[in-house]
Design a protein around this motif. Structure first.
Motif, mmCIF file in Angstrom:
data_model
loop_
_atom_site.group_PDB
_atom_site.id
_atom_site.type_symbol
_atom_site.label_atom_id
_atom_site.label_comp_id
_atom_site.label_asym_id
_atom_site.label_seq_id
_atom_site.Cartn_x
_atom_site.Cartn_y
_atom_site.Cartn_z
ATOM 1 N N ASP A 12 2.033 4.988 3.375
ATOM 2 C CA ASP A 12 0.943 4.334 4.086
ATOM 3 C C ASP A 12 -0.341 5.138 3.990
ATOM 4 O OD1 ASP A 12 2.175 1.985 5.025
ATOM 5 O OD2 ASP A 12 3.150 3.093 6.643
ATOM 6 N N GLU A 18 2.552 -0.994 8.230
ATOM 7 C CA GLU A 18 3.308 -2.233 8.391
ATOM 8 C C GLU A 18 4.820 -2.060 8.277
ATOM 9 O OE1 GLU A 18 2.425 -1.481 4.280
ATOM 10 O OE2 GLU A 18 0.959 -1.930 5.800
ATOM 11 N N MET A 20 6.594 -1.209 5.655
ATOM 12 C CA MET A 20 7.125 -1.511 4.324
ATOM 13 C C MET A 20 6.193 -0.908 3.285
ATOM 14 S SD MET A 20 6.229 -5.528 3.938
ATOM 15 C CE MET A 20 5.431 -5.741 2.368
ATOM 16 N N THR A 22 4.162 -1.527 -0.066
ATOM 17 C CA THR A 22 3.649 -2.536 -0.985
ATOM 18 C C THR A 22 3.628 -1.954 -2.393
ATOM 19 O OG1 THR A 22 1.342 -1.857 -0.782
ATOM 20 C CG2 THR A 22 2.155 -3.480 0.826
ATOM 21 N N LYS A 23 3.504 -2.822 -3.381
ATOM 22 C CA LYS A 23 3.411 -2.366 -4.771
ATOM 23 C C LYS A 23 2.201 -1.452 -4.937
ATOM 24 C CE LYS A 23 2.920 -3.925 -9.520
ATOM 25 N NZ LYS A 23 2.812 -5.063 -10.428
ATOM 26 N N GLU A 24 1.081 -1.817 -4.327
ATOM 27 C CA GLU A 24 -0.130 -1.007 -4.427
ATOM 28 C C GLU A 24 0.080 0.389 -3.831
ATOM 29 O OE1 GLU A 24 -4.876 -1.185 -3.272
ATOM 30 O OE2 GLU A 24 -3.487 -2.535 -2.262
ATOM 31 N N GLU A 25 0.740 0.465 -2.676
ATOM 32 C CA GLU A 25 1.012 1.773 -2.058
ATOM 33 C C GLU A 25 1.933 2.610 -2.935
ATOM 34 O OE1 GLU A 25 0.698 0.719 2.695
ATOM 35 O OE2 GLU A 25 2.541 0.245 1.628
#
Length: 88
Positions: A12, A18, A20, A22-25
């Motif tokens: 994060d 959130e 979870m 994400t692909k970007e993270e």
């Protein structure tokens, strides 16, 4: 549960948490990791070993397995694949 939260927190960035990844993270996190590793083969080893990603190039089985980065006394470096690694 604390370990899971701590793991997710490493991905994060910013104020949004959130619970979870994400692909970007994921991409941003490993972009930062890769910038601190001088050897591309070693970075690939880390990624494939951590996430058990199979390889279709240069490996016998093409199945997920353990790979280790070995530096020999001579100074030669290579990635060794441990086949049939279940249970290690």
């Amino acid at each position: 549960d604390d370990i899971r939260t701590e793991f997710l927190d490493t991905f994060d960035v910013g104020a949004e948490v959130e619970g979870m990844v994400t692909k970007e993270e994921f991409v941003n996190y490993y972009r930062n990791v890769s910038s601190s590793i001088d050897n591309d083969d070693y970075f690939e080893l880390i990624m494939r070993s951590t996430w058990r990603i199979p390889s279709n190039v240069g490996f016998v089985s093409g199945k997920p397995c353990t790979r280790v980065f070995v530096t020999h006394k001579s100074g030669k470096e290579e990635i060794i694949e441990i086949v049939d690694d279940e249970g290690l």
